[in-house]
Design an enzyme around this catalytic site. Structure first.
Site, PDB file in Angstrom:
ATOM      1  N   GLU A 134       0.944  -1.320  -0.054  1.00 46.36           N
ATOM      2  CA  GLU A 134       0.009   0.040   0.100  1.00 46.36           C
ATOM      3  C   GLU A 134       0.990   1.424   0.057  1.00 46.36           C
ATOM      4  OE1 GLU A 134      -3.268  -0.073  -0.588  1.00 46.36           O
ATOM      5  OE2 GLU A 134      -3.130  -2.245  -0.502  1.00 46.36           O
ATOM      6  N   TRP A 165       1.774   1.689  -3.537  1.00 43.18           N
ATOM      7  CA  TRP A 165       0.797   2.473  -4.218  1.00 43.18           C
ATOM      8  C   TRP A 165       0.904   3.937  -4.112  1.00 43.18           C
ATOM      9  CZ3 TRP A 165      -2.085   1.368  -8.284  1.00 43.18           C
ATOM     10  CH2 TRP A 165      -2.152  -0.085  -8.287  1.00 43.18           C
ATOM     11  N   TRP A 195     -19.247  12.225 -20.995  1.00 42.56           N
ATOM     12  CA  TRP A 195     -19.852  12.510 -19.294  1.00 42.56           C
ATOM     13  C   TRP A 195     -21.034  13.487 -19.633  1.00 42.56           C
ATOM     14  CZ3 TRP A 195     -17.209   9.601 -16.628  1.00 42.56           C
ATOM     15  CH2 TRP A 195     -15.834   9.453 -16.771  1.00 42.56           C
ATOM     16  N   ASN A 218     -10.687   3.369   2.218  1.00 48.10           N
ATOM     17  CA  ASN A 218     -10.416   3.014   0.825  1.00 48.10           C
ATOM     18  C   ASN A 218     -11.409   2.234  -0.249  1.00 48.10           C
ATOM     19  OD1 ASN A 218      -8.601   3.025  -1.479  1.00 48.10           O
ATOM     20  ND2 ASN A 218      -8.522   0.713  -1.039  1.00 48.10           N
ATOM     21  N   TRP A 239     -14.821  12.289 -13.778  1.00 45.89           N
ATOM     22  CA  TRP A 239     -13.966  11.957 -12.457  1.00 45.89           C
ATOM     23  C   TRP A 239     -13.466  13.422 -11.865  1.00 45.89           C
ATOM     24  CZ3 TRP A 239      -8.814  13.317 -12.712  1.00 45.89           C
ATOM     25  CH2 TRP A 239      -8.244  13.583 -14.092  1.00 45.89           C
ATOM     26  N   TRP A 272      -8.427   8.416  -8.542  1.00 44.27           N
ATOM     27  CA  TRP A 272      -9.724   8.915  -9.549  1.00 44.27           C
ATOM     28  C   TRP A 272      -9.618   8.455 -10.944  1.00 44.27           C
ATOM     29  CZ3 TRP A 272     -14.609   9.611  -8.491  1.00 44.27           C
ATOM     30  CH2 TRP A 272     -15.005  10.100  -6.927  1.00 44.27           C
TER      31      TRP A 272
HETATM   32  P1  FAD Z   1      -3.845   1.898   4.793  1.00 46.25           P
HETATM   33  O1  FAD Z   1      -4.743   0.890   4.369  1.00 46.25           O
HETATM   34  O2  FAD Z   1      -3.138   1.828   6.130  1.00 46.25           O
HETATM   35  O3  FAD Z   1      -2.410   2.173   3.986  1.00 46.25           O
HETATM   36  C1  FAD Z   1      -1.315   2.865   4.439  1.00 46.25           C
HETATM   37  C2  FAD Z   1      -0.909   3.989   3.624  1.00 46.25           C
HETATM   38  O4  FAD Z   1      -0.683   3.554   2.183  1.00 46.25           O
HETATM   39  C3  FAD Z   1      -2.100   4.928   3.351  1.00 46.25           C
HETATM   40  O5  FAD Z   1      -2.147   5.974   4.416  1.00 46.25           O
HETATM   41  C4  FAD Z   1      -1.549   5.615   2.276  1.00 46.25           C
HETATM   42  O6  FAD Z   1      -0.608   6.639   2.383  1.00 46.25           O
HETATM   43  C5  FAD Z   1      -1.136   4.651   1.426  1.00 46.25           C
HETATM   44  N1  FAD Z   1      -2.044   3.839   0.464  1.00 46.25           N
HETATM   45  C6  FAD Z   1      -3.259   2.949   0.652  1.00 46.25           C
HETATM   46  N2  FAD Z   1      -3.846   2.757  -0.380  1.00 46.25           N
HETATM   47  C7  FAD Z   1      -3.371   3.613  -1.297  1.00 46.25           C
HETATM   48  C8  FAD Z   1      -4.049   3.883  -2.646  1.00 46.25           C
HETATM   49  N3  FAD Z   1      -4.989   3.097  -3.149  1.00 46.25           N
HETATM   50  N4  FAD Z   1      -3.248   4.939  -3.486  1.00 46.25           N
HETATM   51  C9  FAD Z   1      -2.296   5.570  -2.772  1.00 46.25           C
HETATM   52  N5  FAD Z   1      -1.777   5.218  -1.535  1.00 46.25           N
HETATM   53  C10 FAD Z   1      -2.410   4.255  -0.989  1.00 46.25           C
HETATM   54  N6  FAD Z   1      -4.974   8.559  -0.495  1.00 46.25           N
HETATM   55  C11 FAD Z   1      -4.475   9.881  -0.144  1.00 46.25           C
HETATM   56  O7  FAD Z   1      -3.703   9.652   0.620  1.00 46.25           O
HETATM   57  N7  FAD Z   1      -5.192  11.130  -0.631  1.00 46.25           N
HETATM   58  C12 FAD Z   1      -5.831  11.225  -1.586  1.00 46.25           C
HETATM   59  O8  FAD Z   1      -6.247  12.094  -1.728  1.00 46.25           O
HETATM   60  C13 FAD Z   1      -6.556   9.723  -1.691  1.00 46.25           C
HETATM   61  N8  FAD Z   1      -7.750   9.944  -2.793  1.00 46.25           N
HETATM   62  C14 FAD Z   1      -8.245   8.922  -3.137  1.00 46.25           C
HETATM   63  C15 FAD Z   1      -9.499   9.036  -3.842  1.00 46.25           C
HETATM   64  C16 FAD Z   1      -9.887   7.669  -4.540  1.00 46.25           C
HETATM   65  C17 FAD Z   1     -11.125   7.838  -5.447  1.00 46.25           C
HETATM   66  C18 FAD Z   1      -9.522   6.565  -4.160  1.00 46.25           C
HETATM   67  C19 FAD Z   1     -10.173   5.238  -4.622  1.00 46.25           C
HETATM   68  C20 FAD Z   1      -8.484   6.415  -3.176  1.00 46.25           C
HETATM   69  C21 FAD Z   1      -7.700   7.514  -2.659  1.00 46.25           C
HETATM   70  N9  FAD Z   1      -6.764   7.432  -1.978  1.00 46.25           N
HETATM   71  C22 FAD Z   1      -6.216   8.661  -1.351  1.00 46.25           C
HETATM   72  C23 FAD Z   1      -6.268   6.244  -1.617  1.00 46.25           C
HETATM   73  C24 FAD Z   1      -6.571   5.629  -0.319  1.00 46.25           C
HETATM   74  O9  FAD Z   1      -7.918   5.458  -0.280  1.00 46.25           O
HETATM   75  C25 FAD Z   1      -5.947   5.976   1.070  1.00 46.25           C
HETATM   76  O10 FAD Z   1      -4.800   6.234   0.768  1.00 46.25           O
HETATM   77  C26 FAD Z   1      -6.588   5.242   2.251  1.00 46.25           C
HETATM   78  O11 FAD Z   1      -7.736   5.033   2.408  1.00 46.25           O
HETATM   79  C27 FAD Z   1      -5.900   6.065   3.351  1.00 46.25           C
HETATM   80  O12 FAD Z   1      -6.268   5.414   4.580  1.00 46.25           O
HETATM   81  P2  FAD Z   1      -5.263   4.370   5.632  1.00 46.25           P
HETATM   82  O13 FAD Z   1      -4.238   5.493   5.832  1.00 46.25           O
HETATM   83  O14 FAD Z   1      -5.951   3.700   6.648  1.00 46.25           O
HETATM   84  O15 FAD Z   1      -4.622   3.379   4.638  1.00 46.25           O
END
Ligand code: FAD
Length: 482
Positions: free
Chosen positions: A279, A282, A310, A345, A363, A386
């Site tokens: 993650e 990602w 759109w 997420n 989007w 997005w």
């Molecule tokens: P955990 O599951 O604990 O993951 C640990 C860390 O990994 C996160 O804190 C984050 O830094 C990173 N991470 C995890 N999943 C992703 C992912 N899919 N993409 C990129 N990094 C990830 N994340 C943001 O930080 N900022 C945003 O503006 C953002 N916008 C999003 C918009 C959409 C439409 C979607 C589907 C996802 C988005 N995310 C965004 C990714 C993800 O949803 C969040 O990072 C995650 O929910 C954060 O929760 P957590 O810290 O508990 O994640």
């Protein structure tokens, strides 16, 4: 040089641990001026949204405390970065400007401008790597190309490893004369009329101490079953570190190092550790894409989506934003977002799919709403995600994989507890009926006090029909492209 101060320009690296710019400045023995500039002109369209402003205020308070404890207080200035720095250079004869490298197009351009303005004037400008695991320039395919697909990127990065984190400075020498600073309160970062942040305060502790505490709790209580529970919005299965990462209050490289060690040494947490590392990558991959494709926040990565038909529909957009679509899991997510500045997420993917595929709205509208409402709003992750959700991104899910909001809800919120929490008007429905109340027997609705169309809306669209509409729209652009 040792008596002329060095400015350390903070931005999304609001920490003293693993901050190579700060450590290097302190190691010169020169006085250090920690500086944060509120440069809204440079940020342009990407001035931070309301929820992030709330976070920034509290994060700066925490940073102020840490820097004061080290010996040199944080200076706050609002204005154009080059002008603010020129002012400091003439009043305090600064020797150098150190900063962590940024990757957003506007931040890169600001860094260039600072470089141009000072490099030839005897002020050294140095950039350090702090925000990512590896600099995007340091990771390429064997043929020197840019990664556009996540899995090979993950393999390459995990083989290379993250850069090693550095320690916090033990002490910072302050300049001889105090430096004028804006008062943080005067930046008006906190909401007042109305103050919508009531739901934020109990949930979040912005700043490095809060980030460290959350990381510890996550490692102790959740990492062992992260792989299993991270898709469950009804349970506290993920780290919720995203806003701390976004503001740089915790170092991704240090987290990567700690979790890699757990992965190697602790069998019980190894699976969760690996998933968590993926993650973090990602996030890294999103930055990699933004760095190499700076148009990512505004234009589709896949050009064929330029012609996507759109729709325009202000009413549906408003219903989505307010959590009034009639699809309980979508509404729960949108209300969680508004109340807490964060959304799980899995639910981000569900509401994203609903907006772009069921409602067929661009989007960019979802991206903009998230930008304003998320405490973790991050140009790289938000725009890459997005685009992924809408199908136009690099390595996006295949377009025909349109999320069914009801089956997603049944699968990931099996007892309906997440919905009950955020959509209280449905709380008395059974776990069978709560995911699709329009299919519930009249008697069950009456007993639960639910009157569809009165207390809670009827679904604003039909999933099956709108799914087909989205697939037809996709066929249209595919035909045009061929
Ligand atoms: P955990 O599951 O604990 O993951 C640990 C860390 O990994 C996160 O804190 C984050 O830094 C990173 N991470 C995890 N999943 C992703 C992912 N899919 N993409 C990129 N990094 C990830 N994340 C943001 O930080 N900022 C945003 O503006 C953002 N916008 C999003 C918009 C959409 C439409 C979607 C589907 C996802 C988005 N995310 C965004 C990714 C993800 O949803 C969040 O990072 C995650 O929910 C954060 O929760 P957590 O810290 O508990 O994640």
């Amino acid at each position: 040089m040792a008596d002329r101060p060095i400015v350390v320009l903070f931005h999304r690296d609001l920490r003293t641990e693993d901050n190579p710019a700060l450590l290097s400045a302190s190691e010169t023995g020169a006085p250090v001026i920690p500086l944060y500039i509120e440069d809204n002109e440079a940020a342009g369209d990407w001035v931070i949204g309301g929820a992030s402003r709330w976070w920034l205020h509290h994060s700066l308070v925490a940073l102020q405390k840490s820097l004061e404890a080290l010996g040199s207080p944080l200076v706050l200035r609002a204005g154009t970065s080059v002008d603010v720095l020129k002012d400091l250079a003439s009043s305090h004869d600064i020797a150098a400007i150190y900063m962590s490298r940024g990757y957003e197009p506007w931040v890169r351009s600001r860094e260039e401008k600072v470089h141009e303005a000072f490099a030839s004037n005897g002020v050294e400008v140095k950039r350090f790597q702090a925000r990512l695991l590896l600099d995007p320039d340091h990771i390429r395919t064997k043929t020197g190309a840019i990664y556009k697909v996540y899995t090979p990127f993950w393999r390459a990065l995990s083989a290379k490893g993250a850069r090693p984190p550095v320690a916090a400075p033990e002490h910072l020498k302050a300049p001889d004369t105090a430096i004028e600073s804006d008062r943080l309160e005067n930046w008006n970062l906190l909401p007042t009329k109305p103050d919508w942040s009531g739901g934020f305060t109990p949930l979040w502790q912005p700043g490095s101490p809060g980030a460290a505490q959350r990381f510890e709790t996550f490692l102790d209580d959740h990492l062992h079953n992260y792989d299993e529970l991270r898709n469950r919005p009804d349970l506290p299965g993920t780290s919720r570190l995203s806003p701390h990462f976004q503001f740089g209050e915790i170092s991704p490289a240090a987290c990567f190092e700690t979790v890699s060690r757990i992965h190697a040494d602790d069998k019980k947490r190894a699976t969760g550790a690996e998933t968590f590392l993926k993650e973090l990558v990602w996030r890294e991959f999103s930055y990699h894409l933004l760095y190499h494709f700076p148009h990512l926040p505004v234009a589709p990565f896949k050009e064929q989506f330029n012609d996507f038909p759109w729709r325009e529909d202000e009413g549906s957009l408003k219903a989505w934003q307010r959590g009034q679509t009639g699809y309980p899991i979508v509404d729960a997510g949108m209300r969680e977002l508004y109340a807490t500045g964060w959304m799980h997420n899995r639910v981000r993917m569900i509401v994203g799919s609903f907006l772009t595929k069921n409602l067929l709205l661009p989007w960019q509208l979802g991206e903009a709403w998230f930008w304003d409402c998320l405490v973790d709003a991050d140009l790289a992750s938000n725009s890459a995600s997005w685009q992924w959700v809408s199908g136009s991104g690099a390595d996006a899910a295949p377009y025909f994989r349109i999320f069914n909001p009801v089956s997603q809800s049944e699968r990931y919120d099996p007892d309906g507890d997440y919905i009950r929490r955020w959509v209280p008007e449905l709380a008395a429905l059974s776990k069978k009926d709560i995911h699709a109340p329009w299919e519930a027997p009249q008697l069950a609705l009456r007993q639960a006090g639910v009157e569809l169309g009165v207390g809670y809306p009827q679904p604003i669209v039909d999933h099956k029909k709108t799914r087909q509409r989205a697939l037809d729209a996709y066929e249209e652009i595919k035909l045009k492209a061929s």
